[in-house]
Design a protein around this motif. Sequence first.
Motif, PDB file in Angstrom:
ATOM      1  N   ARG A  52      41.653  39.143  26.769  1.00 35.21           N
ATOM      2  CA  ARG A  52      40.387  39.117  27.669  1.00 35.21           C
ATOM      3  C   ARG A  52      39.455  38.065  26.812  1.00 35.21           C
ATOM      4  O   ARG A  52      39.006  38.714  25.818  1.00 35.21           O
ATOM      5  CB  ARG A  52      39.815  40.146  28.011  1.00 35.21           C
ATOM      6  CG  ARG A  52      38.253  40.256  28.489  1.00 35.21           C
ATOM      7  CD  ARG A  52      38.479  39.541  29.909  1.00 35.21           C
ATOM      8  NE  ARG A  52      38.109  40.088  31.098  1.00 35.21           N
ATOM      9  CZ  ARG A  52      38.467  39.918  32.224  1.00 35.21           C
ATOM     10  NH1 ARG A  52      38.963  38.738  32.496  1.00 35.21           N
ATOM     11  NH2 ARG A  52      38.060  40.649  33.369  1.00 35.21           N
ATOM     12  N   ARG A  66      48.178  45.300  33.783  1.00 34.44           N
ATOM     13  CA  ARG A  66      47.241  43.959  33.739  1.00 34.44           C
ATOM     14  C   ARG A  66      45.906  44.604  34.275  1.00 34.44           C
ATOM     15  O   ARG A  66      44.981  44.304  33.590  1.00 34.44           O
ATOM     16  CB  ARG A  66      47.762  42.799  34.790  1.00 34.44           C
ATOM     17  CG  ARG A  66      46.628  41.716  34.501  1.00 34.44           C
ATOM     18  CD  ARG A  66      47.243  40.664  35.405  1.00 34.44           C
ATOM     19  NE  ARG A  66      47.241  40.849  36.617  1.00 34.44           N
ATOM     20  CZ  ARG A  66      46.251  41.015  37.684  1.00 34.44           C
ATOM     21  NH1 ARG A  66      45.198  40.694  36.915  1.00 34.44           N
ATOM     22  NH2 ARG A  66      46.359  41.373  38.937  1.00 34.44           N
ATOM     23  N   LYS A  67      45.594  45.132  35.327  1.00 33.52           N
ATOM     24  CA  LYS A  67      44.487  45.669  35.851  1.00 33.52           C
ATOM     25  C   LYS A  67      43.726  46.826  34.858  1.00 33.52           C
ATOM     26  O   LYS A  67      42.689  46.758  34.373  1.00 33.52           O
ATOM     27  CB  LYS A  67      44.427  46.067  37.222  1.00 33.52           C
ATOM     28  CG  LYS A  67      44.603  45.281  38.376  1.00 33.52           C
ATOM     29  CD  LYS A  67      44.690  45.828  39.533  1.00 33.52           C
ATOM     30  CE  LYS A  67      44.763  44.765  40.735  1.00 33.52           C
ATOM     31  NZ  LYS A  67      45.466  45.047  41.819  1.00 33.52           N
ATOM     32  N   ARG A  94      43.834  38.865  32.142  1.00 33.62           N
ATOM     33  CA  ARG A  94      44.306  37.865  33.200  1.00 33.62           C
ATOM     34  C   ARG A  94      45.772  37.824  33.371  1.00 33.62           C
ATOM     35  O   ARG A  94      46.413  37.787  34.466  1.00 33.62           O
ATOM     36  CB  ARG A  94      43.882  36.522  32.787  1.00 33.62           C
ATOM     37  CG  ARG A  94      42.388  36.291  33.265  1.00 33.62           C
ATOM     38  CD  ARG A  94      41.653  35.054  33.097  1.00 33.62           C
ATOM     39  NE  ARG A  94      42.305  33.916  33.499  1.00 33.62           N
ATOM     40  CZ  ARG A  94      42.465  32.674  33.441  1.00 33.62           C
ATOM     41  NH1 ARG A  94      41.857  32.489  32.085  1.00 33.62           N
ATOM     42  NH2 ARG A  94      43.038  31.762  33.989  1.00 33.62           N
ATOM     43  N   LYS A  95      46.333  38.101  32.312  1.00 36.80           N
ATOM     44  CA  LYS A  95      48.116  38.284  32.306  1.00 36.80           C
ATOM     45  C   LYS A  95      48.523  39.130  31.160  1.00 36.80           C
ATOM     46  O   LYS A  95      47.809  39.290  30.005  1.00 36.80           O
ATOM     47  CB  LYS A  95      48.380  36.725  31.926  1.00 36.80           C
ATOM     48  CG  LYS A  95      50.095  36.672  31.977  1.00 36.80           C
ATOM     49  CD  LYS A  95      50.446  35.193  31.561  1.00 36.80           C
ATOM     50  CE  LYS A  95      51.770  34.875  31.339  1.00 36.80           C
ATOM     51  NZ  LYS A  95      52.482  35.123  29.967  1.00 36.80           N
TER      52      LYS A  95
END
Length: 192
Positions: free
Chosen positions: A83, A107-108, A113-114
């Motif tokens: 991030r 990921r969440k 983002r990845k």
Amino acid sequence: MSEHATLPTLGDLAWAPALEHPELLAEPVLAALTAWADADPRVASQVAVTEIDPEHAETATLNELHGLPPEASANCVLVAGKRGEDERVAACVVPASTFADVNKRVRKLLDVRKASFLPMDRAVEESGMEYGGITPVGLPEGYRVLVDSRFTEEGTTALMGSGVRRSKLLMPGPLLCTMPGVEVVEDLGIAR
């Protein structure tokens, strides 16, 4: 389970209290188990270790050879994402009958983002453990330890690495979920 509950066993393997066999544990795993046992006496009597042939450390092979139920195995994968400049690393522990949902769920949770698997050489170097034996017990400070909520269910077991390929750890799933630093996550694993 009481703190004097019997040592868990599985299949035809010879299990013994893990803390009585430091030669079967990677250094960071032994240090973490010792510290955890000081805080929670159940660890000394409910975390077992067994020696295995390192050639058979892979989950499916080990299960077939020793009559182990696949749902007892806890697979641990290391995942990282960024991030901005901030890198976030997590160990994801899921039943072997599932796979870690890295692209969506993890990921969440990491808010990146990845997310992708940590490269093998880096995972080995940072954890101080052998590839194929990496376990959530004794990972570096700063790593999040995400454990699938299925392990909270009474009667579940967590068969996992010991930090070395020549042995395996076994503990009740609910005990794993109480390990310092563990975050229990609903649906971390997706059925295969």
